[in-house]
Design a protein around this motif. Structure first.
Motif, PDB file in Angstrom:
ATOM      1  N   GLY A  16       0.802  -1.211   0.000  1.00 14.94           N
ATOM      2  CA  GLY A  16       0.000   0.000   0.000  1.00 14.94           C
ATOM      3  C   GLY A  16       0.839   1.265   0.000  1.00 14.94           C
ATOM      4  O   GLY A  16       2.075   1.219  -0.080  1.00 14.94           O
ATOM      5  N   SER A  17       0.148   2.402   0.098  1.00 11.47           N
ATOM      6  CA  SER A  17       0.796   3.707   0.027  1.00 11.47           C
ATOM      7  C   SER A  17       0.311   4.619   1.146  1.00 11.47           C
ATOM      8  O   SER A  17      -0.811   4.466   1.637  1.00 11.47           O
ATOM      9  N   LEU A  18       1.172   5.543   1.521  1.00 11.82           N
ATOM     10  CA  LEU A  18       0.826   6.618   2.446  1.00 11.82           C
ATOM     11  C   LEU A  18       1.559   7.867   1.995  1.00 11.82           C
ATOM     12  O   LEU A  18       2.632   7.788   1.388  1.00 11.82           O
ATOM     13  N   ARG A  19       0.995   9.033   2.327  1.00 13.37           N
ATOM     14  CA  ARG A  19       1.698  10.289   2.111  1.00 13.37           C
ATOM     15  C   ARG A  19       1.806  11.024   3.427  1.00 13.37           C
ATOM     16  O   ARG A  19       0.780  11.367   4.032  1.00 13.37           O
ATOM     17  N   LEU A  20       3.030  11.239   3.851  1.00 18.12           N
ATOM     18  CA  LEU A  20       3.294  11.985   5.073  1.00 18.12           C
ATOM     19  C   LEU A  20       3.466  13.462   4.746  1.00 18.12           C
ATOM     20  O   LEU A  20       3.986  13.822   3.684  1.00 18.12           O
ATOM     21  N   SER A  21       3.056  14.303   5.684  1.00 17.19           N
ATOM     22  CA  SER A  21       3.223  15.743   5.549  1.00 17.19           C
ATOM     23  C   SER A  21       3.990  16.275   6.744  1.00 17.19           C
ATOM     24  O   SER A  21       3.862  15.757   7.857  1.00 17.19           O
ATOM     25  N   CYS A  22       4.740  17.325   6.503  1.00 19.34           N
ATOM     26  CA  CYS A  22       5.482  18.008   7.567  1.00 19.34           C
ATOM     27  C   CYS A  22       5.227  19.490   7.393  1.00 19.34           C
ATOM     28  O   CYS A  22       5.710  20.107   6.436  1.00 19.34           O
ATOM     29  N   ALA A  23       4.452  20.056   8.290  1.00 18.04           N
ATOM     30  CA  ALA A  23       4.054  21.456   8.175  1.00 18.04           C
ATOM     31  C   ALA A  23       4.794  22.296   9.211  1.00 18.04           C
ATOM     32  O   ALA A  23       4.720  22.010  10.409  1.00 18.04           O
ATOM     33  N   PRO A  24       5.486  23.328   8.777  1.00 12.71           N
ATOM     34  CA  PRO A  24       6.189  24.189   9.721  1.00 12.71           C
ATOM     35  C   PRO A  24       5.269  25.256  10.299  1.00 12.71           C
ATOM     36  O   PRO A  24       4.287  25.651   9.676  1.00 12.71           O
ATOM     37  N   SER A  25       5.591  25.704  11.486  1.00 15.06           N
ATOM     38  CA  SER A  25       4.890  26.833  12.093  1.00 15.06           C
ATOM     39  C   SER A  25       5.861  27.595  12.969  1.00 15.06           C
ATOM     40  O   SER A  25       6.858  27.056  13.417  1.00 15.06           O
ATOM     41  N   GLY A  26       5.563  28.852  13.197  1.00 17.07           N
ATOM     42  CA  GLY A  26       6.396  29.655  14.061  1.00 17.07           C
ATOM     43  C   GLY A  26       7.504  30.391  13.342  1.00 17.07           C
ATOM     44  O   GLY A  26       8.070  31.332  13.869  1.00 17.07           O
ATOM     45  N   ARG A  27       7.857  29.925  12.148  1.00 13.30           N
ATOM     46  CA  ARG A  27       8.849  30.614  11.331  1.00 13.30           C
ATOM     47  C   ARG A  27       8.722  30.116   9.911  1.00 13.30           C
ATOM     48  O   ARG A  27       8.056  29.117   9.655  1.00 13.30           O
ATOM     49  N   THR A  28       9.412  30.788   9.001  1.00 15.86           N
ATOM     50  CA  THR A  28       9.421  30.388   7.600  1.00 15.86           C
ATOM     51  C   THR A  28      10.595  29.466   7.345  1.00 15.86           C
ATOM     52  O   THR A  28      11.718  29.757   7.753  1.00 15.86           O
ATOM     53  N   PHE A  29      10.331  28.359   6.670  1.00 17.13           N
ATOM     54  CA  PHE A  29      11.381  27.395   6.375  1.00 17.13           C
ATOM     55  C   PHE A  29      11.708  27.354   4.892  1.00 17.13           C
ATOM     56  O   PHE A  29      12.252  26.378   4.392  1.00 17.13           O
ATOM     57  N   THR A  30      11.409  28.426   4.183  1.00 18.48           N
ATOM     58  CA  THR A  30      11.599  28.410   2.734  1.00 18.48           C
ATOM     59  C   THR A  30      13.060  28.272   2.340  1.00 18.48           C
ATOM     60  O   THR A  30      13.358  27.786   1.261  1.00 18.48           O
TER      61      THR A  30
END
Length: 130
Positions: A16-30
């Protein structure tokens, strides 16, 4: 407070498949390079995949090459979320998956060290049943 928040883990059958996400907060990680590590029970945390700050460069641990894909949302005004698309999962992929960030460029060796990375998320559990 600077945070990285992972999501998307769960229980999936082998293949099977999964998609993980990692969302930043508190600062910009660009302008930060981002990485995924994983830690299975009783084992050390290991490198999985890396993406440069621009998104132009990626690299992977050998066992996930061709199955996992790392990407980042670099659109203007985007949150710069980082994703890990995981396909053809097998029980050996079972682990807690962590994302991390660093503002510094890294060699292939540097980025595989956990102490290279400045910011870490809390992890998301991925369980693959046979």
């Amino acid at each position: 407070q600077v945070q990285l928040v992972e999501s998307g883990g769960g229980l999936v059958q082998a293949g099977g498949s999964l998609r993980l996400s990692c969302a930043p907060s508190g600062r910009t990680f660009t302008t930060y390079a981002m990485v995924w590590f994983r830690q299975a029970p009783g084992k050390e945390r290991e490198f999985v995949a890396h993406i440069s700050w621009s998104g132009d460069s990626t690299d992977y641990e050998d066992s996930v090459k061709g199955r996992f894909s790392i990407s980042r949302d670099s659109a203007k005004n985007a949150k710069n979320t980082v994703y890990l698309q995981m396909n053809d999962l097998n029980p050996e992929d079972t682990a807690v998956y962590y994302c991390a960030a660093s503002q510094y460029g890294s060699t292939l060796g540097d980025r595989r060290r956990t102490n290279w990375w400045d910011y870490w998320g809390q992890g998301t559990q991925v369980t693959v049943s046979s």
